[in-house]
Motif scaffolding. Sequence first.
Motif, PDB file in Angstrom:
ATOM      1  N   ALA A 219       0.662  -0.851   0.351  1.00  0.00           N
ATOM      2  CA  ALA A 219      -0.310   0.085  -0.291  1.00  0.00           C
ATOM      3  C   ALA A 219       0.491   0.838  -0.083  1.00  0.00           C
ATOM      4  O   ALA A 219       1.901   1.454   0.558  1.00  0.00           O
ATOM      5  N   PRO A 220       0.706   2.063  -0.585  1.00  0.00           N
ATOM      6  CA  PRO A 220       1.234   3.653  -0.688  1.00  0.00           C
ATOM      7  C   PRO A 220       1.795   3.945   0.572  1.00  0.00           C
ATOM      8  O   PRO A 220       2.421   4.544   0.639  1.00  0.00           O
ATOM      9  N   GLY A 221       0.803   3.863   1.924  1.00  0.00           N
ATOM     10  CA  GLY A 221       0.564   4.507   2.986  1.00  0.00           C
ATOM     11  C   GLY A 221       0.157   5.022   3.819  1.00  0.00           C
ATOM     12  O   GLY A 221      -1.170   5.781   2.551  1.00  0.00           O
ATOM     13  N   GLU A 222       0.059   5.140   4.614  1.00  0.00           N
ATOM     14  CA  GLU A 222      -1.132   6.760   5.035  1.00  0.00           C
ATOM     15  C   GLU A 222      -0.351   7.826   4.969  1.00  0.00           C
ATOM     16  O   GLU A 222       0.610   7.953   5.752  1.00  0.00           O
ATOM     17  N   ASN A 223      -0.849   8.828   4.768  1.00  0.00           N
ATOM     18  CA  ASN A 223      -0.222  10.786   5.344  1.00  0.00           C
ATOM     19  C   ASN A 223       1.025  10.254   5.228  1.00  0.00           C
ATOM     20  O   ASN A 223       1.810  11.417   5.061  1.00  0.00           O
ATOM     21  N   ALA A 234     -10.088   4.877 -10.764  1.00  0.00           N
ATOM     22  CA  ALA A 234     -10.732   4.103 -10.817  1.00  0.00           C
ATOM     23  C   ALA A 234     -11.044   3.994  -9.051  1.00  0.00           C
ATOM     24  O   ALA A 234     -10.336   4.343  -7.955  1.00  0.00           O
ATOM     25  N   ARG A 235     -12.266   3.325  -8.603  1.00  0.00           N
ATOM     26  CA  ARG A 235     -12.883   3.392  -6.894  1.00  0.00           C
ATOM     27  C   ARG A 235     -11.816   2.884  -5.934  1.00  0.00           C
ATOM     28  O   ARG A 235     -11.028   4.167  -4.979  1.00  0.00           O
ATOM     29  N   ARG A 236     -10.991   2.293  -6.410  1.00  0.00           N
ATOM     30  CA  ARG A 236      -9.285   1.783  -5.560  1.00  0.00           C
ATOM     31  C   ARG A 236      -8.337   2.348  -4.927  1.00  0.00           C
ATOM     32  O   ARG A 236      -8.282   2.849  -4.590  1.00  0.00           O
ATOM     33  N   THR A 237      -8.211   3.400  -6.332  1.00  0.00           N
ATOM     34  CA  THR A 237      -6.948   4.226  -6.822  1.00  0.00           C
ATOM     35  C   THR A 237      -7.652   5.335  -5.866  1.00  0.00           C
ATOM     36  O   THR A 237      -6.383   6.256  -5.127  1.00  0.00           O
ATOM     37  N   ARG A 238      -8.910   5.432  -6.118  1.00  0.00           N
ATOM     38  CA  ARG A 238      -9.503   6.970  -5.404  1.00  0.00           C
ATOM     39  C   ARG A 238      -9.365   6.819  -3.761  1.00  0.00           C
ATOM     40  O   ARG A 238      -8.777   7.592  -2.894  1.00  0.00           O
ATOM     41  N   GLN A 239      -9.777   5.646  -3.320  1.00  0.00           N
ATOM     42  CA  GLN A 239      -9.296   5.068  -1.685  1.00  0.00           C
ATOM     43  C   GLN A 239      -8.031   5.179  -1.334  1.00  0.00           C
ATOM     44  O   GLN A 239      -8.262   5.663  -0.671  1.00  0.00           O
ATOM     45  N   GLN A 240      -6.993   4.680  -2.880  1.00  0.00           N
ATOM     46  CA  GLN A 240      -5.751   4.653  -2.213  1.00  0.00           C
ATOM     47  C   GLN A 240      -5.205   5.898  -1.905  1.00  0.00           C
ATOM     48  O   GLN A 240      -4.242   6.112  -1.043  1.00  0.00           O
ATOM     49  N   ALA A 241      -5.774   6.570  -2.666  1.00  0.00           N
ATOM     50  CA  ALA A 241      -5.062   8.315  -2.426  1.00  0.00           C
ATOM     51  C   ALA A 241      -5.388   8.715  -1.321  1.00  0.00           C
ATOM     52  O   ALA A 241      -5.103  10.004  -0.539  1.00  0.00           O
ATOM     53  N   ILE A 242      -6.818   9.361  -1.058  1.00  0.00           N
ATOM     54  CA  ILE A 242      -6.944   9.788  -0.071  1.00  0.00           C
ATOM     55  C   ILE A 242      -6.717   9.009   1.383  1.00  0.00           C
ATOM     56  O   ILE A 242      -6.035  10.243   1.995  1.00  0.00           O
ATOM     57  N   THR A 269     -12.900  16.827   5.004  1.00  0.00           N
ATOM     58  CA  THR A 269     -12.922  17.357   5.750  1.00  0.00           C
ATOM     59  C   THR A 269     -11.793  17.816   6.821  1.00  0.00           C
ATOM     60  O   THR A 269     -11.294  19.022   7.264  1.00  0.00           O
ATOM     61  N   LEU A 270     -11.255  17.105   7.436  1.00  0.00           N
ATOM     62  CA  LEU A 270     -10.695  17.063   9.308  1.00  0.00           C
ATOM     63  C   LEU A 270      -9.201  17.829   8.813  1.00  0.00           C
ATOM     64  O   LEU A 270      -9.038  17.675   9.404  1.00  0.00           O
ATOM     65  N   ALA A 271      -8.298  16.685   7.349  1.00  0.00           N
ATOM     66  CA  ALA A 271      -7.408  17.094   7.328  1.00  0.00           C
ATOM     67  C   ALA A 271      -6.981  18.244   6.454  1.00  0.00           C
ATOM     68  O   ALA A 271      -5.991  18.036   5.418  1.00  0.00           O
ATOM     69  N   GLN A 272      -7.984  18.752   5.920  1.00  0.00           N
ATOM     70  CA  GLN A 272      -8.438  19.805   4.706  1.00  0.00           C
ATOM     71  C   GLN A 272      -7.850  19.221   3.053  1.00  0.00           C
ATOM     72  O   GLN A 272      -6.759  20.485   2.748  1.00  0.00           O
ATOM     73  N   ILE A 273      -8.337  18.630   3.025  1.00  0.00           N
ATOM     74  CA  ILE A 273      -7.607  17.914   1.714  1.00  0.00           C
ATOM     75  C   ILE A 273      -8.143  18.738   0.579  1.00  0.00           C
ATOM     76  O   ILE A 273      -9.488  18.932   0.258  1.00  0.00           O
TER      77      ILE A 273
END
Length: 333
Positions: A219-223, A234-242, A269-273
């Motif tokens: 996984a690309p990792g978080e934050n 794709a659905r999965r790439t959007r989820q990975q990106a966020i 919202t909370l991370a002001q992305i």
Amino acid sequence: MQALVYTQAQELQLQQRPRPELVAGEVLLKIDAVGICGSDLHAWHGHDPRRKPGLVLGHEFVGTVVESAAGGFAPGTRFTGNPLMACGVCDYCVQGRNNLCAGRTMIGMTRPGAYAQYMSIPAAALIAIPQQMSDIAAALTEPAATAWHALHRSMQMLTRPLHECRVLVIGGGAIGMLAGLLLKRWGVVRLTLSEPNPLRRSAVHTHVGCATLDPRAQAPGENRYDYIFDAVGARRTRQQAIAAIAPGGLVMHAGLQDGASEIDMRKLTLAQITLSGTYTYTTADLRAAVAALHEGALGDLAWVEQRPLAQGQQAFRDMAEGRSASAKIILRP
């Protein structure tokens, strides 16, 4: 003339078609080279109701003028073109944002495209190129302009200069590859490209010279990233990106593989992305891409593969089944 015709899902046939008749305001081109776009592959799979069987696909082209019914286009002169034909008079067009014109039509979608020996095109859609520019570089103008447009929009939104950012590109197809080459050219050092196909990862490592990862194994990792360019959509790439974008970061969504899907709006919202979409290019982007390609800003383009038009069906199948290392296959009529 010979034309590669989309006849049904997962089938292209080389057929004899009449040479296009020249009409007022248009130019007849002899097609010298034409690229296979991801949207063409999407249509080949039968997933694009706008592209119907019986259509000649292809919109990433370079050609030589054969005849002209418009002034200033001498036979023998080479051009690429803007496949999006806008109305020219709406608010978006007069603002220079012709990619957003609601009345736009498109080569290889609403009219015959460039998978043929000849193609007619409105003279207003032609983009001038240096006459000594290679066919391969000229045929890459359209996808390069797509990457250019997305990165230009991104630089307007980022809070810090692009070269300072930790950057992730999702997808090693043509748009991802070209985005990676531009990012390296513009000084991005901390660049990673995510791509499941090992052949394409190898090509990215060789020609872009950045870190790569296989999203199926890692996984690309978080934050972790300040800027993410999703060239898949794709659905999965959007989820990975966020998940992977750091607080205050920017996700630029360029791909169109899937439609609606749920994303983590709480983090957004909370991370002001900032999450932004980008669509194709403007005429200014196409001209900028021509200059960059001709000047060698995108390297030697040795990662591009060439095949005869007659091998188009096999080229599509090889791309669909992941058998080609090249992010771009160019067909030669």
